[in-house]
Scaffold this active site. Structure first.
Site, short mmCIF file in Angstrom:
data_model
loop_
_atom_site.label_atom_id
_atom_site.label_comp_id
_atom_site.label_asym_id
_atom_site.label_seq_id
_atom_site.Cartn_x
_atom_site.Cartn_y
_atom_site.Cartn_z
N ILE A 147 79.14 100.10 133.72
CA ILE A 147 80.01 101.26 133.51
C ILE A 147 81.17 100.90 132.59
O ILE A 147 81.88 99.91 132.83
CB ILE A 147 80.55 101.77 134.87
CG1 ILE A 147 79.38 102.29 135.72
CG2 ILE A 147 81.57 102.86 134.65
CD1 ILE A 147 79.76 102.71 137.12
N CYS A 148 81.34 101.69 131.54
CA CYS A 148 82.43 101.53 130.58
C CYS A 148 82.40 100.10 130.03
O CYS A 148 81.39 99.66 129.49
CB CYS A 148 83.75 101.89 131.24
SG CYS A 148 85.12 102.05 130.09
N GLN A 149 83.48 99.37 130.17
CA GLN A 149 83.50 97.98 129.69
C GLN A 149 82.42 97.16 130.41
O GLN A 149 81.83 96.25 129.83
CB GLN A 149 84.87 97.38 129.95
CG GLN A 149 85.05 95.97 129.42
CD GLN A 149 86.33 95.34 129.93
OE1 GLN A 149 86.78 95.62 131.04
NE2 GLN A 149 86.94 94.50 129.11
N GLY A 151 79.61 98.22 131.08
CA GLY A 151 78.38 98.51 130.35
C GLY A 151 78.25 97.57 129.16
O GLY A 151 77.14 97.08 128.86
N MET A 171 76.68 103.49 131.48
CA MET A 171 77.41 104.77 131.66
C MET A 171 78.72 104.70 130.91
O MET A 171 79.45 103.70 131.01
CB MET A 171 77.70 105.00 133.16
CG MET A 171 76.60 105.72 133.90
SD MET A 171 77.00 105.92 135.64
CE MET A 171 77.87 107.47 135.63
#
Lengths: 355, 370
Positions: A147-149, A151, A171
């Site tokens: 998720i985000c970083q 990811g 995501m």
């Protein structure tokens, strides 16, 4: 010819009076309002190292999925966005779908973690977390949800350790950091990151939060709180609001060295898409990712513009690439009304690849 | 000069810091003791109110968004709509100017305030140093050329001059930053006017203060985003943050120098130890893995040799020494990747993993790129 402003003075005065009354009454409600709890889905600690913890979540029944799913969250903010509100918890909804869910809680770095590098995080911590889950399930490879970083970390990890990842889900993950609408990236291009990190050491969470607020200063510093007045008399809505405030502002500092590398290599150098990124001396080539990839991004994301995420499709090596555009923002993807759409999509996608 | 700076460090700086902490604490205490209601919900948070919390009070800052909105609504009602003859037709553009223009309009503070809000911590520090320097005989910093340093305190003079130059640089970049924010604010007013002009027909008119406010917020964010994504903003933003860091770096250097003189450990020393410790931790993580790999290689070689010997024993005449060597050479060395073992061999097995991956056949993937 009409005037666009048709504000009746008496109605305007009534509006002020209503605002004043609601606020005065609401301040009473705010006083003594306890710290709102997160969803706190039942979980057990299965691995621990330094400040890091790996949690295994417990659903109501036995998971139907044979391959566990490890959630890799960002270092910025706490991981509890994934289990924030009981009725909209990503973790809980994934469990309900039959997934076997693990989560890395990175903890709150302090001075002792100042020298942790991206290599330490990705080839160290993350790799050992993956190994711990693999060992528990006696599997060669598991599913990753970054998720985000987190990811971006998952992409790096999968490229370096492809044999340990069965399916990869990203995501709201930034991949191309130089899209024209990326405000954060724009702002750090002229930043002397070495001076910044050498001076601050770990990057204070308050400073990070401030930067995020200045992305939309009026909306996030003023309008949001004006809107709060309307929900001060609703304990449930107020609890949701305060829970989100807790999550936003109760956030960890950033380990200095990892921050330095992340800004230099990702934000300034855009090396992930240029193919020049190295983590711990090992090249990160997105073309090496041949696992099935599901890339979910938010169409109204002001932190990670959709194009920054979409870019993954052009660079990843897999022939099984699926993209999902979520109608919402960076946070809405977890807590908005539509957020419930995401876990079934993830589960379905994974199930199709586990046959 | 050194003595004066030293005095400041020991007295003024500490006093100011303690004063600030005390103010924050007292204001919190006052808030906790106050009854819940008031005719003006912000009465307790207004610095202009005698005995009220100071403007930098933490709670007041949290509430400033609501307060600005509340103040704006009041002034809008009193000024624009509270005219002697409110039913009289008026120029809506002029009305807009009254609502959003002028020095007292609260919305400019939404922009101007973002820097000051964030500068807590940074700003307070450099301001204190600036005051110290002025009290210490630096006078008007902007107009002065630095004095050529000499004498026993030469190095300290140089440090002070560098700090003052950095503070001035920060002030200049901060001024440029604020100017861009004000520009965004001005453009927001123009944008709002454009948006309103499109809402002149019945059914689309703005009929409440809240609706007008929301429209202004849209305008403000759009204008801000346009400027924040400009090349000029990028340059100014970077310069301001770099200047801020330079001030802080020099402050730290001076503070550390005093600490060293007093025998107090400094942050640099602690950081240096931390760096060494982390390097050792990394080495320790890798070393057992490397040793384990070496052991695995040896075991694999021995195993291969054993297999070859067994074959030799089964058909002694058919196998020569050369055949044994060949068998050893061609037996795979790679250990089975049991998950249980992975934790200890992961770091050293990375190159092998990558190599394996590049040769590995594509997994059972559904070929349906979208």
């Amino acid at each position: 010819m009409y005037t666009p402003l048709r504000i009746d003075p008496s109605k305007a005065l009534a509006e002020i009076s209503t605002f004043q009354r609601k606020l005065a009454a609401g301040m009473v409600n705010l006083r003594g309002f306890g710290e709102p709890e997160y969803a706190n889905t039942p979980r057990e600690l299965v691995y621990q190292e330094d400040k890091l913890k790996v949690w295994h979540f417990k659903g109501n029944g036995k998971p139907s999925s044979k391959v566990p799913l490890l959630i890799v969250y960002a270092l910025v903010n706490t991981v509890w966005m994934t289990d924030l509100q009981a009725d909209r918890s990503l973790v809980r909804n994934l469990l309900d779908q039959g997934e076997d869910v693990y989560l890395i809680d990175w903890g709150y770095p302090d001075g002792a973690d100042r020298w942790l590098t991206l290599d330490d995080y990705i080839n160290g911590y993350l790799d050992r977390c993956v190994d711990a889950v693999r060992k528990r399930h006696e599997l060669d490879a598991i599913n990753l949800l970054g998720i985000c970083q987190g990811g971006a970390f998952s992409l790096c990890y999968t490229a370096i350790h492809p044999d340990k990842v069965k399916n990869l889900i990203t995501m709201v993950t930034p991949v191309d950091y130089h899209t024209p609408d990326n405000m954060l990236s724009h702002w750090v291009q002229n930043l002397d990151v070495d001076l910044f990190v050498n001076t601050l050491g770990n990057i204070p969470a308050a400073l990070m939060n401030y930067v995020y607020l200045t992305l939309k200063p009026v909306r996030l510093n003023q309008q949001k709180y004006v809107g709060l007045v309307d929900i001060l008399d609703d304990p449930n809505e107020l609890a949701n609001f305060l829970r989100m405030e807790r999550w936003i502002f109760d956030s960890p500092d950033q380990a200095g060295e990892a921050f330095r590398q992340f800004i230099k290599d990702f934000y300034q150098g855009n090396k992930l898409v240029k193919g020049t990124l190295e983590i711990g001396g090992q090249p990160v080539d997105l073309g090496m990712i041949t696992q099935p990839v599901l890339n979910i991004f938010a169409e109204l994301d002001h932190l990670v513009p959709p194009d920054a995420s979409r870019a993954l499709g052009k660079h990843v090596g897999t022939t099984d690439y699926t993209q999902l555009a979520f109608k919402g923002g960076h946070i809405g993807i977890y807590v908005s009304g539509r957020a419930r759409e995401v876990p079934p999509t993830i589960h379905q996608w994974l199930a199709q690849r586990s046959r | 000069m050194i003595d004066q700076a030293s005095d400041f460090l020991q007295q003024d700086f500490l006093k100011q810091y303690q004063g600030l902490a005390q103010q924050a604490w007292e204001s919190w205490a006052r808030q906790l003791q106050q009854p819940g209601t008031s005719a003006n919900p912000f009465a307790g948070f207004n610095s202009a109110n005698a005995g009220a919390a100071p403007s930098d009070d933490l709670l007041a800052r949290s509430l400033s968004g609501m307060k600005n909105y509340f103040d704006w609504m009041q002034s809008a009602a009193a000024g624009t709509f509270g005219s002697p003859n409110p039913s009289q037709a008026f120029d809506w553009r002029q009305q807009l100017q009254q609502l959003f223009g002028g020095a007292s309009q609260p919305f400019g503070q939404a922009f101007a305030g973002i820097d000051s809000t964030a500068a807590q911590g940074f700003g307070q520090q450099w301001q204190a140093w600036l005051q110290a320097a002025q009290q210490g005989g630096f006078g008007d910093l902007r107009g002065l050329q630095p004095m050529a340093p000499f004498g026993l305190s030469r190095e300290q003079q140089l440090q002070q001059q560098a700090l003052m130059a950095a503070v001035l640089e920060y002030l200049e970049t901060s001024r440029r930053y604020q100017a861009l924010l004000q520009q965004a604010n001005a453009q927001a007013a123009e944008r709002l006017q454009d948006k309103l002009a499109q809402r002149a027909e019945p059914g689309r008119q703005v009929e409440s203060l809240k609706a007008l406010y929301d429209l202004w917020v849209d305008s403000a964010e759009e204008s801000y985003a346009e400027i924040a994504l400009s090349a000029e903003f990028r340059e100014v933003y970077g310069a301001m943050v770099n200047a801020q860091m330079r001030v802080r770096e020099l402050q730290q250097q001076q503070t550390e120098q005093y600490c060293r003189e007093l025998g107090i450990p400094t942050r640099s020393e602690v950081a240096s130890l931390g760096q060494r410790l982390q390097e050792i931790r990394r080495e320790l993580r890798v070393r057992p893995n490397a040793e384990a790999d070496e052991h695995e290689r040896k075991i694999a070689a021995l195993h291969a040799e054993l297999v070859a010997l067994k074959k030799q024993m089964q058909t002694p005449a058919a196998l020569s020494k050369t055949a044994v060597k060949k068998a050893i050479k061609t037996t795979p060395v790679k250990a089975t990747a049991k998950p249980g073992k992975a934790a200890v061999k992961s770091a050293s097995s990375r190159p092998a993993s990558r190599k394996t991956a590049s040769k590995a056949p594509a997994r059972s993937i559904a070929r349906k790129r979208k």
